[in-house]
Design an enzyme around this catalytic site. Sequence first.
Site, PDB file in Angstrom:
ATOM      1  N   SER A 248     -20.192 -16.126   8.172  1.00 55.07           N
ATOM      2  CA  SER A 248     -19.777 -16.858   6.971  1.00 55.07           C
ATOM      3  C   SER A 248     -19.398 -18.300   7.243  1.00 55.07           C
ATOM      4  CB  SER A 248     -18.608 -16.135   6.299  1.00 55.07           C
ATOM      5  OG  SER A 248     -17.493 -16.072   7.160  1.00 55.07           O
TER       6      SER A 248
ATOM      7  N   LYS B 171     -10.345 -15.189   0.873  1.00 57.87           N
ATOM      8  CA  LYS B 171     -10.603 -16.558   1.333  1.00 57.87           C
ATOM      9  C   LYS B 171     -10.132 -17.580   0.314  1.00 57.87           C
ATOM     10  CE  LYS B 171     -14.616 -15.195   4.116  1.00 57.87           C
ATOM     11  NZ  LYS B 171     -16.085 -15.244   4.241  1.00 57.87           N
TER      12      LYS B 171
ATOM     13  N   LYS C   6       0.833  -1.208   0.000  1.00 54.23           N
ATOM     14  CA  LYS C   6       0.000   0.000   0.000  1.00 54.23           C
ATOM     15  C   LYS C   6       0.871   1.263   0.000  1.00 54.23           C
ATOM     16  CE  LYS C   6      -2.141  -1.180   3.770  1.00 54.23           C
ATOM     17  NZ  LYS C   6      -1.504  -2.498   4.000  1.00 54.23           N
TER      18      LYS C   6
END
Length: 807
Positions: free
Chosen positions: A697, A740, A380
């Site tokens: 989830s 994921k 970043k």
Amino acid sequence: MAEEILAKNGPSESGSGGSLPPLPPDAVIIVPVRNTVLFPGLVVPITLGRPKSVAAAQQAVREQRQIGILLQREASVDDPTAIDMHRMGTLANVLRFITAPDGTHHVVCQGEQRFQVTEYLSGWPFMVARVLRIPESDSRTPEIEARFVNLKAQAVEAIQLLPQVPADLLAAIQSIETPAALADLATAYMDVKPEEKQEILETVDLAARMDKVSRLLAHRIEVLRLSQEIGRQTKASLDERQREVLLREQMAAIQKQLGEGEESKAAEIAELEKAVAEAGMPKEVEDQARKELRRLQKMPEGAAEYGMVRTYLDWLIELPWKLPEEKPIDIKEARKVLDDDHYDLDKIKRRIIEFLAVRKLAPQGKAPILCFVGPPGVGKTSLGQSIARAMDRKFVRVSLGGVHDEAEIRGHRRTYIGALPGNIIQAIRKAGSRNCVMMLDEIDKLGAGFHGDPGAALLEVLDPEQNNTFRDNYLAVPFDLSRVVFITTANVLDTIPGPLRDRMEIISLAGYTAEEKLEIAHRYLLRRQLEANGLKPGQVEIDDAALREIIQNYTREAGVRNLERQIGQVLRNAAVRIAEGQSGPIRVTRDDLVPILGAPKFESEVAMRTSIPGVATGLAWTPVGGDILFIEATRIPGSGKLILTGQLGDVMKESAQAALSIVKNRAVALGIDPKRFEKSDIHVHVPAGAIPKDGPSAGVAMFMALTSLMTERTVRSDTAMTGEISLRGLVLPVGGIKEKVVAAYGAGIRRVMLPARNRRDYDDIPEVARKAMEFIWLERVEQAVEAALEPKKSEKAAAPALAGAEA
């Protein structure tokens, strides 16, 4: 010491004329006094102001009698009676009776013995009373002696603390041999109220009297010590000021001799005026600067505020008020810079190129503020540096991690000592350009406290409609931030306040796959670590198998920071060997890693964990990237309770309860005897129990773990899953799909089951993972059962597996 005391008695019953009746043998002439207590052994002059007191003293002198000195209770009573007098006083011998030229009368008395009034008599023009003489105790017990020694030491210390004390008084104290005399003398010279002295006079018991005097002396000594310390501090302060004045006079004389006096100050003011004129300030700012300059001109150099005003002017002069000439943005060069600095990240690079293209076509337009969000180590901060290189502008970074004071953003007011502008203005000055690229790093780590909310202060900084008149508290004048290219970074969005997040365009950076990390290591990390360790490119080689081993078994992260550290450790080992004289290029293979890095830190647990019924592999999102998550379920005899462990949050607990309800509802369809639920407790555990977990989830994984447990069918070890479930059996979409899937791919999983409504995230998944993995899109939980459960084993083969699951 002389005290003026007015004494007055009431009229005699027989009047003042004629001869007076003789006094009884046990009677004493009483002289009432105000505010004076006479102690035995002391000589005190007393001024007599009331006629009856004068008559009493004269009668005592004529008859050569002792008088009784008695304190009246209220000093304001001019004509005291028996009720107004204390009961105990001191018998005194009249040494002298003096009539002054002004008509006033004085009597010099020497205290002789304590007495107590037993009865007042009438028939005299002054007070007369029968008294009981009180003999002084001559006891010299060890307790009295100890008190005597302590009291004498206190009295000596008190006298030494007094300013300008007569030397003979100290000698008198030290020469006293009797405890009673010492106690009376110390009390007489003590600066205490008459009522306190009267209380000591009335204390006949010697030990008690000495204790009271000791307490009073201790308090007085403490007061004198503090008074002396305050006097020393005041004198030191005055001495310091006198010294400062003297030094300033000397300094002025020296400056005059060196020609550095008013002439040097005038030259300094002229230099500042020139700098203000050339700074290119807006009119409002220039007016403020010239106002402060006039103040500085009238102020002596030694003034305390001189340095503050000079520092303020220096800040105004050194800030880049002028807008530099902007160089045209070369899009091709910008694309090359991004490709050279970063591997892959095509979507991110495309958005940055769009950003630069808009700035090129509309330089005066209000560009969006980009916020790079992603786990640590994915690049970043380096992206911000690449943008600055592509735009050919200065780059400056402001770290916001842990900032909890609004003044860190807006600055402190100049009234405070050591005040400075906020980090934004300081960064502008450091960059030296008003159109720099400013990276606000770790914006999600901002705090808030009683000093204010820095996140609220950033609202003005990051709003293109407001930041052209940003006002720092220290400068107290507007500064235009509209030409600054702001870029922010964060690991998570949850902690960024909504209004602040609304001002930024969010660009997400996910973790890297193993192939991407390998390519990044070849392109950037190896070269950087070779330079850092003083090695040349041809001296050390690390083959691909070794790099893959480091990526898979020595690091487990979304970014590449730990990977770079491990590569650095390998190269340092090679540097030691080269420094010891080993020749030729050193080649590091996979077999060389254990001696250098130690045993592998991570291993694949997927196959081992999912080899028994009741275990399913889920997928989780964390602030540092994706991760795999194992859901374990077992059945024990009981009454149908659900036990949940593993530091699960409320949402995750509700997912487990929903999953169990769906399994019970579909028990017959799944081939499960419903009675098994009534006779068993089901325990669901998520390993890594020390780490808190939450979120919806894991619903599909919990459903599959429970279904696998109750049907005694194992879940495929190469399959992982994610998705929220509803009681109707629907699989609902979740977030963090890219992270994921990358985590599953890195863990060696080749089949993932995802909610069908997350197909829109498919394109965000790295191409290498898309090609290597099988994706199963779920709309209902029945599809997960069909795709993930292994065929049921024979009863003979299933028994050991069930025993293991229920252990």
